[in-house]
Scaffold this motif. Structure first.
Motif, PDB file in Angstrom:
ATOM      1  N   TYR A 158      36.260  37.151  -0.377  1.00 20.33           N
ATOM      2  CA  TYR A 158      35.561  36.523   0.728  1.00 20.33           C
ATOM      3  C   TYR A 158      35.952  35.028   0.533  1.00 20.33           C
ATOM      4  CZ  TYR A 158      32.285  40.465   0.886  1.00 20.33           C
ATOM      5  OH  TYR A 158      31.700  41.566   1.168  1.00 20.33           O
ATOM      6  N   THR A 159      36.114  34.617   1.699  1.00 14.72           N
ATOM      7  CA  THR A 159      36.597  32.834   1.825  1.00 14.72           C
ATOM      8  C   THR A 159      35.121  32.559   2.034  1.00 14.72           C
ATOM      9  OG1 THR A 159      36.630  33.081   4.234  1.00 14.72           O
ATOM     10  CG2 THR A 159      38.618  33.340   3.013  1.00 14.72           C
ATOM     11  N   GLU A 160      34.972  31.023   1.717  1.00 13.93           N
ATOM     12  CA  GLU A 160      33.696  30.466   2.245  1.00 13.93           C
ATOM     13  C   GLU A 160      33.501  30.659   3.603  1.00 13.93           C
ATOM     14  OE1 GLU A 160      33.606  26.647   0.541  1.00 13.93           O
ATOM     15  OE2 GLU A 160      34.545  27.054  -1.284  1.00 13.93           O
ATOM     16  N   GLU A 161      34.400  30.570   4.312  1.00 10.45           N
ATOM     17  CA  GLU A 161      33.838  30.596   6.058  1.00 10.45           C
ATOM     18  C   GLU A 161      33.430  31.985   6.091  1.00 10.45           C
ATOM     19  OE1 GLU A 161      36.561  29.260   4.796  1.00 10.45           O
ATOM     20  OE2 GLU A 161      36.702  27.224   5.736  1.00 10.45           O
ATOM     21  N   GLU A 162      33.768  33.081   5.629  1.00 14.73           N
ATOM     22  CA  GLU A 162      33.220  34.249   5.759  1.00 14.73           C
ATOM     23  C   GLU A 162      31.893  34.304   5.224  1.00 14.73           C
ATOM     24  OE1 GLU A 162      37.398  37.085   5.637  1.00 14.73           O
ATOM     25  OE2 GLU A 162      36.345  36.352   3.791  1.00 14.73           O
ATOM     26  N   LEU A 163      31.684  33.783   4.137  1.00 16.40           N
ATOM     27  CA  LEU A 163      30.110  33.945   3.585  1.00 16.40           C
ATOM     28  C   LEU A 163      29.310  33.063   4.436  1.00 16.40           C
ATOM     29  CD1 LEU A 163      31.110  33.301  -0.309  1.00 16.40           C
ATOM     30  CD2 LEU A 163      30.699  35.573   0.826  1.00 16.40           C
ATOM     31  N   GLY A 216      25.096  30.352 -15.498  1.00 15.38           N
ATOM     32  CA  GLY A 216      25.368  29.895 -14.011  1.00 15.38           C
ATOM     33  C   GLY A 216      25.344  31.232 -13.361  1.00 15.38           C
ATOM     34  N   LEU A 217      25.943  30.884 -12.092  1.00 11.88           N
ATOM     35  CA  LEU A 217      25.721  32.110 -11.006  1.00 11.88           C
ATOM     36  C   LEU A 217      26.849  33.252 -11.682  1.00 11.88           C
ATOM     37  CD1 LEU A 217      25.715  31.324  -7.304  1.00 11.88           C
ATOM     38  CD2 LEU A 217      26.813  33.552  -8.386  1.00 11.88           C
ATOM     39  N   ILE A 218      26.143  34.313 -11.788  1.00 10.53           N
ATOM     40  CA  ILE A 218      27.199  35.245 -12.530  1.00 10.53           C
ATOM     41  C   ILE A 218      27.254  36.690 -11.527  1.00 10.53           C
ATOM     42  CG2 ILE A 218      26.976  34.634 -14.883  1.00 10.53           C
ATOM     43  CD1 ILE A 218      24.508  37.085 -13.390  1.00 10.53           C
ATOM     44  N   PHE A 242      24.953  25.475  -1.671  1.00 13.21           N
ATOM     45  CA  PHE A 242      25.294  25.372  -2.990  1.00 13.21           C
ATOM     46  C   PHE A 242      26.010  26.608  -3.793  1.00 13.21           C
ATOM     47  CE2 PHE A 242      21.603  22.591  -1.958  1.00 13.21           C
ATOM     48  CZ  PHE A 242      22.191  21.320  -2.095  1.00 13.21           C
ATOM     49  N   THR A 243      25.405  27.687  -3.189  1.00 12.24           N
ATOM     50  CA  THR A 243      25.984  28.904  -4.059  1.00 12.24           C
ATOM     51  C   THR A 243      27.379  29.267  -3.412  1.00 12.24           C
ATOM     52  OG1 THR A 243      24.607  30.258  -2.724  1.00 12.24           O
ATOM     53  CG2 THR A 243      23.774  29.521  -5.024  1.00 12.24           C
ATOM     54  N   ILE A 244      27.683  29.196  -2.244  1.00  9.00           N
ATOM     55  CA  ILE A 244      28.750  29.600  -1.648  1.00  9.00           C
ATOM     56  C   ILE A 244      30.282  29.337  -2.190  1.00  9.00           C
ATOM     57  CG2 ILE A 244      30.145  29.637   0.805  1.00  9.00           C
ATOM     58  CD1 ILE A 244      27.268  30.039   2.245  1.00  9.00           C
ATOM     59  N   PRO A 245      30.518  28.164  -2.872  1.00 13.39           N
ATOM     60  CA  PRO A 245      31.806  27.827  -3.169  1.00 13.39           C
ATOM     61  C   PRO A 245      31.797  28.911  -4.463  1.00 13.39           C
ATOM     62  CG  PRO A 245      30.772  25.798  -2.604  1.00 13.39           C
ATOM     63  CD  PRO A 245      29.559  26.874  -2.536  1.00 13.39           C
ATOM     64  N   ARG A 246      30.743  28.941  -5.418  1.00 13.01           N
ATOM     65  CA  ARG A 246      30.750  29.587  -6.413  1.00 13.01           C
ATOM     66  C   ARG A 246      30.863  31.172  -6.103  1.00 13.01           C
ATOM     67  NH1 ARG A 246      32.551  31.537 -10.960  1.00 13.01           N
ATOM     68  NH2 ARG A 246      31.086  32.797 -12.207  1.00 13.01           N
ATOM     69  N   VAL A 247      30.209  31.701  -5.240  1.00  7.69           N
ATOM     70  CA  VAL A 247      30.261  33.211  -4.822  1.00  7.69           C
ATOM     71  C   VAL A 247      31.814  33.648  -4.400  1.00  7.69           C
ATOM     72  CG1 VAL A 247      29.591  34.946  -2.960  1.00  7.69           C
ATOM     73  CG2 VAL A 247      27.710  33.265  -4.405  1.00  7.69           C
ATOM     74  N   SER A 248      32.088  32.422  -3.583  1.00 11.45           N
ATOM     75  CA  SER A 248      33.614  33.016  -3.073  1.00 11.45           C
ATOM     76  C   SER A 248      34.576  32.967  -4.236  1.00 11.45           C
ATOM     77  CB  SER A 248      34.081  31.627  -2.079  1.00 11.45           C
ATOM     78  OG  SER A 248      35.430  31.746  -1.959  1.00 11.45           O
ATOM     79  N   GLN A 249      34.233  31.985  -5.205  1.00 10.55           N
ATOM     80  CA  GLN A 249      35.225  31.938  -6.454  1.00 10.55           C
ATOM     81  C   GLN A 249      35.135  33.244  -7.201  1.00 10.55           C
ATOM     82  OE1 GLN A 249      34.390  29.531  -9.575  1.00 10.55           O
ATOM     83  NE2 GLN A 249      36.251  28.591  -9.543  1.00 10.55           N
ATOM     84  N   GLY A 252      31.606  23.781 -12.260  1.00  5.79           N
ATOM     85  CA  GLY A 252      31.009  24.762 -13.264  1.00  5.79           C
ATOM     86  C   GLY A 252      31.973  25.418 -14.167  1.00  5.79           C
ATOM     87  N   ASP A 253      33.006  25.084 -13.788  1.00  2.15           N
ATOM     88  CA  ASP A 253      34.551  25.614 -14.347  1.00  2.15           C
ATOM     89  C   ASP A 253      34.365  24.877 -15.769  1.00  2.15           C
ATOM     90  OD1 ASP A 253      34.912  27.187 -12.206  1.00  2.15           O
ATOM     91  OD2 ASP A 253      36.788  26.005 -11.778  1.00  2.15           O
ATOM     92  N   ALA A 254      34.314  23.733 -15.949  1.00  2.00           N
ATOM     93  CA  ALA A 254      34.152  23.062 -17.005  1.00  2.00           C
ATOM     94  C   ALA A 254      33.547  23.378 -18.062  1.00  2.00           C
ATOM     95  CB  ALA A 254      33.893  21.612 -16.700  1.00  2.00           C
ATOM     96  N   GLN A 255      32.503  24.076 -17.689  1.00  2.00           N
ATOM     97  CA  GLN A 255      31.456  24.506 -18.971  1.00  2.00           C
ATOM     98  C   GLN A 255      31.737  26.067 -19.472  1.00  2.00           C
ATOM     99  OE1 GLN A 255      27.793  24.200 -16.770  1.00  2.00           O
ATOM    100  NE2 GLN A 255      28.220  22.271 -16.171  1.00  2.00           N
ATOM    101  N   ARG A 256      32.863  26.274 -19.040  1.00  2.00           N
ATOM    102  CA  ARG A 256      33.162  27.758 -19.416  1.00  2.00           C
ATOM    103  C   ARG A 256      33.423  27.990 -20.890  1.00  2.00           C
ATOM    104  NH1 ARG A 256      37.082  28.964 -15.689  1.00  2.00           N
ATOM    105  NH2 ARG A 256      35.360  29.313 -14.127  1.00  2.00           N
ATOM    106  N   THR A 257      34.008  27.185 -21.558  1.00  2.00           N
ATOM    107  CA  THR A 257      34.166  27.334 -23.134  1.00  2.00           C
ATOM    108  C   THR A 257      32.750  27.526 -23.651  1.00  2.00           C
ATOM    109  OG1 THR A 257      36.086  25.902 -22.916  1.00  2.00           O
ATOM    110  CG2 THR A 257      35.031  26.378 -25.102  1.00  2.00           C
ATOM    111  N   GLN A 258      31.832  26.605 -23.396  1.00  2.00           N
ATOM    112  CA  GLN A 258      30.562  26.642 -23.951  1.00  2.00           C
ATOM    113  C   GLN A 258      30.001  27.888 -23.697  1.00  2.00           C
ATOM    114  OE1 GLN A 258      28.173  23.409 -22.127  1.00  2.00           O
ATOM    115  NE2 GLN A 258      26.534  23.717 -23.721  1.00  2.00           N
ATOM    116  N   GLN A 259      30.052  28.509 -22.656  1.00  2.00           N
ATOM    117  CA  GLN A 259      29.505  29.752 -22.172  1.00  2.00           C
ATOM    118  C   GLN A 259      29.951  30.874 -23.246  1.00  2.00           C
ATOM    119  OE1 GLN A 259      30.247  29.882 -17.991  1.00  2.00           O
ATOM    120  NE2 GLN A 259      28.419  28.597 -17.636  1.00  2.00           N
TER     121      GLN A 259
END
Lengths: 82, 575
Positions: free
Chosen positions: B448-453, B477-479, B426-433, B383-390
């Protein structure tokens, strides 16, 4: 005269490395005279002198100085070679 | 901004560190580490962070990690740095009988150290280094064909360490091999001080190494760059567009154009990684836009630029304008300009912004910027790649809003929808980020780390929420996410709630609370409890709970949901 000039330069380097502007060295100054002059800071000193004079000491040379006079002698010797 | 020398870093150690955020770090090394420790602490202070450091005695990696009663565990660090010298490893290799399996054995050893630390300090991040791939000239270049050679085993080990770091989310690498490739071993290693004190890094190299270690740690901690702002004339292309015209600027094959084409290629890669690219130039807008639209050899195009500011106003004001559209902190911005006057002005007027002191010769730009390692990151998602468009969509929304009579009318026209879901794989990596990245809209700043989530998903005491937002302009995206903890049968506590600042003023806050209230009622709770923990950056949510009609109760905010809840009107549909 040459020695005095080198000592003046060394004094500047000592002050920078030890971050202490009260330092004043002469040929007889030894590590025991300066509180911060331990074996670690000694290495920083060696590298700073090398940089300043664009010379490189050997590993053995840098370990065998007993006072500032020895450093002056080593610098003169290196400069003569280069 | 340049890399300060070791003496400067040592002087930093005398600075007052009260008020700086504190991180606890342990340094374990198989070499003399006093200077390295000083350099790391000094560099952290340069960044405005105080590292409280436990430095183990010389060559105590095994003892400190494998003994459960060691000082390491007593100290309980957040970060453990395991520094290993290639020089010692080489000696170990020469003594080893099983040379073809040497790298595998080392990887097993590293993983064991990592797991042992985590089994005692589960939140701990472990940072270790790659080894310097210096050919030991035993087999010469033929080493490539010999599995039992040192060069082969070193390469295998480094690749294996990268794979290990990909599998273990809490294991990070500082790539010493890459740093040495950049600077040269003759520069990074000083045989004299190696012989005298078993130090494997030269004094001049220490700040570079310390910077990279700090970069890794601080990006994990949430401090990293998000945006690069470019000047145009003699920075993005050679020459002056207003004088030379589109045919005369140097890019591609013309004159020194290669320099600027390659710089643009690199910036495009950054953009594709998720760095926002913006333009700030003293120019007439139409003239400055022309190469982006029509020059056949430009690499960067208008769709790559999130915000384009070309006018004759003061650059500091323009950068502030860019910052307010992007809604990020100044310390997340890098400003690139060939003109020392503009650089000084921006540095002086905008504290926190990073302004590299570009070399005089543009031919040096790219190598110089790479050396500064400005864009360290601790995560990467597609998802990082789409940030400019957003952000471009956000700029369009800002413009559209001006045409509506009132905010309600505008919001209603956006046709906003939000997918509300519990955390899943699917959502945990983005939530952690998001938990690592967001500093402003973050109520308790729990990272939070992904493990914690993952652990929350399988727990009965947590209710988890992730929210997306789409509208007529596109998908954000996930906001946002919220973690709710069951205190007892009556009370749900908002352990953390964070949201991307891109979607502020859209009614998302009200929508989220309504979702939470509806679900809480269904599950028989009677009260939602929240807390605001102030940081240097999250002032914007200080009044949030109040604005959502929570009632203050000592340090907490509470919402009684047994009486019907009415908040502000919102225009987002739950899907």
């Amino acid at each position: 005269m040459v020695n005095e000039e080198i000592i003046q330069q060394l004094n500047i380097i000592f002050r920078q490395v030890f971050d202490n502007n009260d330092i004043s060295v002469d040929e007889t100054t030894t590590a025991a005279d300066l509180e911060d002059w331990d074996s670690l800071n000694h290495l920083q000193l060696v590298v700073a002198i090398e940089k300043h004079y664009h010379i490189r000491f050997t590993a053995a040379q840098a370990q065998n100085w007993s006072n500032v006079g020895d450093i002056v002698a080593a610098i003169i010797q290196k400069q003569a070679v280069s | 901004m340049n890399i300060p020398d070791f003496n400067h870093l040592k002087r930093n150690l005398k600075k007052v560190v009260t008020g700086m955020p504190t991180l606890r770090m342990a340094i374990l090394a198989d070499m003399a580490s006093q200077f390295i420790t000083q350099a790391i602490k000094g560099y952290a202070i340069e960044y405005g962070v105080n590292f409280v450091v436990f430095e183990a005695d010389y060559n105590q990696i095994d003892r400190q990690i494998l003994d459960p009663n060691s000082e390491l565990y007593e100290f309980a660090p957040d970060y453990v740095l395991i520094l290993r010298g290639t020089e010692r490893l080489t000696k170990q290799f020469y003594k080893a009988d099983a040379k073809t399996t040497f790298a595998d054995a080392q990887l097993g050893y590293t993983e064991n150290l990592h797991q042992t630390i985590l089994s005692s300090i589960s939140h701990c991040r472990v940072i270790t280094n790659t080894f310097i791939e210096l050919n030991d000239a035993v087999f010469g270049n033929y080493a490539a064909k010999v599995p039992s050679s040192l060069p082969f085993q070193l390469k295998k080990l480094n690749l294996g360490l990268m794979e290990l770091a990909q599998i273990n989310k809490n294991l990070f690498l500082v790539d010493i091999d890459a740093l040495v490739t950049h600077h040269g071993y003759r520069y990074t290693f000083d045989s004299k001080i190696y012989v005298a004190a078993d130090m494997v890094f030269s004094i001049d190299f220490l700040p570079v190494l310390a910077k990279n270690i700090c970069d890794v740690i601080l990006s994990i901690h949430g401090k990293f760059k998000k945006c690069i702002i470019l000047d145009l004339d003699n920075t993005t292309w050679g020459g002056i567009i207003g004088d030379d015209g589109m045919e005369g600027i140097q890019i591609g094959d013309l004159g020194t154009g290669k320099i600027f084409s390659e710089l643009q290629l690199w910036i495009k890669q950054l953009k594709q990684r998720g760095i926002i690219v913006a333009v700030c130039s003293k120019n007439t807008e139409e003239i400055a836009l022309e190469p982006f639209k029509n020059h056949p050899e430009m690499v960067l195009r208008l769709e790559d630029i999130a915000v384009f500011m070309a006018n004759w106003e003061n650059k500091a004001d323009n950068i502030r304008a860019i910052q307010s559209v992007l809604n990020i902190n100044m310390d997340a911005i890098v400003f690139i300009d060939d003109n020392p006057f503009e650089r000084e002005l921006v540095k002086k007027e905008i504290p926190g912004i990073t302004v590299p002191d570009m070399p005089e010769d543009p031919a040096e730009y790219l190598l110089f910027l790479k050396k500064l390692n400005l864009f360290e990151t601790a995560s990467y998602t597609e998802g990082d790649a789409q940030r400019t468009q957003q952000y471009q969509e956000e700029a369009k929304r800002t413009i559209k809003m001006q045409k509506f009579a009132n905010e309600d009318e505008f919001l209603a026209s956006l046709n906003m929808k939000s997918v509300v879901a519990s955390f899943n794989s699917f959502t945990i990596p983005r939530v952690s980020q998001l938990s690592q990245r967001s500093n402003q809209f973050n109520l308790r700043t729990v990272r939070y780390t992904e493990e914690e989530l993952n652990a929350m998903v399988n727990s009965d005491s947590y209710f988890t929420y992730s929210f997306t937002l789409t509208d007529t302009f596109g998908d954000n995206g996930l906001i946002s996410f919220a973690v709710l903890k069951k205190i007892n049968d009556d009370i749900l506590f908002i352990e953390n709630w964070a949201m991307s600042c891109r979607v502020l003023k859209r009614g998302m806050e009200q929508f989220i609370i309504n979702c939470i209230v509806a679900d809480a009622l269904q599950n028989g709770f009677s009260k939602i409890q929240g807390e605001y923990i102030p940081t240097a950056k999250n002032m914007m949510v200080k009044e949030l709970y109040q604005s959502l009609h929570f009632i203050s109760n000592e340090n907490f905010w509470e919402l009684d949901i047994t009486t019907p809840y009415t908040g502000k009107k919102f225009y987002i549909k739950r899907v």
